[in-house]
Each structure stands twice: as structure tokens, then as C-alpha cells.
Design a protein around this motif. Structure first.
Motif, PDB file in Angstrom:
ATOM      1  N   ASP A   1       0.828  -1.210   0.000  1.00 42.07           N
ATOM      2  CA  ASP A   1       0.000   0.000   0.000  1.00 42.07           C
ATOM      3  C   ASP A   1       0.861   1.259   0.000  1.00 42.07           C
ATOM      4  OD1 ASP A   1      -2.263  -1.564   0.022  1.00 42.07           O
ATOM      5  OD2 ASP A   1      -2.726  -1.246   2.143  1.00 42.07           O
ATOM      6  N   THR A   2       1.963   1.204   0.734  1.00 46.98           N
ATOM      7  CA  THR A   2       2.881   2.342   0.797  1.00 46.98           C
ATOM      8  C   THR A   2       3.488   2.620  -0.569  1.00 46.98           C
ATOM      9  OG1 THR A   2       3.411   1.883   3.112  1.00 46.98           O
ATOM     10  CG2 THR A   2       4.995   3.212   1.877  1.00 46.98           C
TER      11      THR A   2
ATOM     12  N   HIS B   1       1.746   6.607   7.943  1.00 46.98           N
ATOM     13  CA  HIS B   1       0.311   6.840   7.752  1.00 46.98           C
ATOM     14  C   HIS B   1      -0.424   5.533   7.456  1.00 46.98           C
ATOM     15  CE1 HIS B   1       0.264  11.199   8.020  1.00 46.98           C
ATOM     16  NE2 HIS B   1       1.386  11.212   7.321  1.00 46.98           N
ATOM     17  N   LYS B   2       0.206   4.658   6.686  1.00 44.77           N
ATOM     18  CA  LYS B   2      -0.418   3.365   6.365  1.00 44.77           C
ATOM     19  C   LYS B   2      -0.529   2.488   7.611  1.00 44.77           C
ATOM     20  CE  LYS B   2      -1.131   4.260   2.123  1.00 44.77           C
ATOM     21  NZ  LYS B   2      -2.506   4.437   1.655  1.00 44.77           N
TER      22      LYS B   2
ATOM     23  N   ILE C   1      -0.858   3.629  10.695  1.00 43.96           N
ATOM     24  CA  ILE C   1      -1.947   4.240  11.469  1.00 43.96           C
ATOM     25  C   ILE C   1      -3.295   3.810  10.898  1.00 43.96           C
ATOM     26  CG2 ILE C   1      -3.094   6.436  11.997  1.00 43.96           C
ATOM     27  CD1 ILE C   1      -0.213   7.656  12.153  1.00 43.96           C
ATOM     28  N   ASP C   2      -3.426   3.824   9.567  1.00 45.85           N
ATOM     29  CA  ASP C   2      -4.667   3.371   8.925  1.00 45.85           C
ATOM     30  C   ASP C   2      -4.957   1.915   9.277  1.00 45.85           C
ATOM     31  OD1 ASP C   2      -4.927   5.855   7.748  1.00 45.85           O
ATOM     32  OD2 ASP C   2      -4.194   5.195   5.769  1.00 45.85           O
ATOM     33  N   TYR C   3      -3.909   1.096   9.291  1.00 45.52           N
ATOM     34  CA  TYR C   3      -4.059  -0.323   9.629  1.00 45.52           C
ATOM     35  C   TYR C   3      -4.647  -0.476  11.036  1.00 45.52           C
ATOM     36  CZ  TYR C   3      -2.624  -4.895  11.373  1.00 45.52           C
ATOM     37  OH  TYR C   3      -2.616  -6.131  11.970  1.00 45.52           O
ATOM     38  N   TYR C   4      -4.097   0.235  12.007  1.00 43.77           N
ATOM     39  CA  TYR C   4      -4.586   0.118  13.375  1.00 43.77           C
ATOM     40  C   TYR C   4      -5.993   0.715  13.537  1.00 43.77           C
ATOM     41  CZ  TYR C   4      -0.484  -2.107  15.192  1.00 43.77           C
ATOM     42  OH  TYR C   4       0.498  -3.028  15.448  1.00 43.77           O
ATOM     43  N   ARG C   5      -6.309   1.720  12.765  1.00 44.03           N
ATOM     44  CA  ARG C   5      -7.679   2.253  12.797  1.00 44.03           C
ATOM     45  C   ARG C   5      -8.665   1.193  12.301  1.00 44.03           C
ATOM     46  NH1 ARG C   5      -6.257   8.122  10.410  1.00 44.03           N
ATOM     47  NH2 ARG C   5      -5.736   9.106  12.377  1.00 44.03           N
ATOM     48  N   ARG C   6      -8.303   0.517  11.199  1.00 42.27           N
ATOM     49  CA  ARG C   6      -9.171  -0.553  10.684  1.00 42.27           C
ATOM     50  C   ARG C   6      -9.297  -1.683  11.696  1.00 42.27           C
ATOM     51  NH1 ARG C   6      -6.277   0.262   6.008  1.00 42.27           N
ATOM     52  NH2 ARG C   6      -5.043  -1.607   6.384  1.00 42.27           N
TER      53      ARG C   6
ATOM     54  N   SER D   1     -11.586  -0.748  14.492  1.00 42.99           N
ATOM     55  CA  SER D   1     -12.997  -0.684  14.112  1.00 42.99           C
ATOM     56  C   SER D   1     -13.638  -2.072  14.099  1.00 42.99           C
ATOM     57  CB  SER D   1     -13.156  -0.027  12.739  1.00 42.99           C
ATOM     58  OG  SER D   1     -12.680  -0.873  11.722  1.00 42.99           O
TER      59      SER D   1
END
Length: 186
Positions: free
Chosen positions: A41-42, A69-70, A72-77, A80
Motif C-alpha cells: 500500500d505504501t 500513515h499506512k 496508522i490506517d491499519y490500526y484504525r481498521r 474498528s
């Protein structure tokens, strides 16, 4: 001040930065498949944004900033998904211990059991797809459920043919590992 224009060579990113980015991510994410997905993804995000690279840092520093940033997005997903109820599926051993019958099974019962077995396999597959990265799951679903060709999958997901093959290969490996827990031969 340097008047020469810097040219990003994205073809060299794997050779030059993959190992560093992998180790950096692995220190923060425990699942190796997720690490590889985050790095992919990066690279894709960097490739899309390469025209915006302003040379205020090195190429590696720029990639690490995108990588952060990727992650951080991973941990947000991941956050959730916490607290959601998961489907319970029974392992082959649990099934045999609980429902093993010594009486003969009629042909109609055998047909019904085949339908039940197929439904169970579908449930296990769905549960297994939930444990792999979304991009891999999407490719599998389009291939298996919608019977799309590689070209159609690439068009639908706006990815390259090579990326589709990589995602499918990773998904197969992940699914094979997960399905063996349920005694399904892959």
C-alpha cells in the motif's frame, strides 16, 4: 541550491527500501501478511504521489512518512473490528465428538448431509476471508463468487494484472493456512 531536477526511480524501491520498510513495519505490526500488505500500500501510494515529492527529504524518509500513515490506517481498521461478534464454526474433531453416529445413513440423509457440509464449507470460507487483508479478500470474492477474469478484476478494482496475481497468490496462501485448521485439504 540544486538546480537539477530529481527523478524518482520507483523501479528501484523494492531493491533499495523494502528490507528497511519491512523491518520498520514488522517492529510495529505482528502479522507478516499484514506487514507485506502495508508495504505494498505504501509503494502504491508513493507511486501515485511521486509527482508531489518536493525533495525536502530523502526518498527513504518520504517513503517512511507514507508508511507511518499506512500503519496508522491499519490500526484504525483493526480497532474498528474490535467487539464485533464472530461466527462460531465447529472443527472437524468437535463435530465428530459431538455428532458421530454409528447407525447407517440412508441415501436421502447422505444428500442432506452433503448440503450441510457444503453450507459449512461456505461459512468457513467466509470466516477465513474475514481474516485476510481486504484487498486480497476482494480479489478472491470477485474470482470465486462472480467468476470474473483477471482482466475484469483489474478493471473493477483499478489494479494492474501483476498486482491482481500477487493479491490472489497471497490470499491463497493465507486461506490454505486458515482452512487447514478446519481439516479442509487445500
Amino acid at each position: 541550491m540544486n538546480t537539477q531536477e530529481y527523478v524518482i526511480n520507483a523501479e528501484k524501491w523494492m531493491d533499495n527500501y523494502y528490507k528497511f520498510l519491512f523491518n520498520y513495519t514488522r517492529a510495529r505490526v505482528s502479522n507478516t501478511l499484514d506487514v507485506e500488505e502495508i508495504i505494498s500500500d505504501t509503494f502504491f501510494a508513493a507511486l501515485k504521489a511521486k509527482d508531489n515529492f518536493q525533495q525536502k527529504s530523502t526518498e527513504r524518509t518520504w517513503l517512511v512518512a507514507i508508511l507511518k500513515h499506512k500503519i496508522i490506517d491499519y490500526y484504525r481498521r483493526e480497532a474498528s473490528h474490535k467487539g464485533r461478534m464472530r461466527k462460531y464454526t465447529m472443527s472437524h474433531e468437535e463435530y465428530q465428538e459431538t455428532y458421530h453416529h454409528t447407525t447407517a445413513i440412508t441415501e436421502s440423509e447422505s444428500s442432506t448431509l452433503s448440503d450441510i457440509h457444503l453450507e459449512t464449507l461456505e461459512n468457513v470460507l467466509e470466516e477465513s476471508l474475514a481474516h485476510i487483508p481486504q484487498s486480497q479478500s476482494n480479489v478472491v470474492k470477485l474470482r470465486v463468487y462472480e467468476a470474473l477474469s483477471t482482466e475484469e478484476i483489474c478493471d473493477r478494482l483499478d489494479i494492474s494484472k501483476n498486482n491482481a496475481w500477487v493479491l490472489m497468490s497471497r490470499a491463497r496462501k493465507s486461506l490454505a493456512t486458515h482452512l487447514t485448521k478446519y481439516d479442509y485439504a487445500v
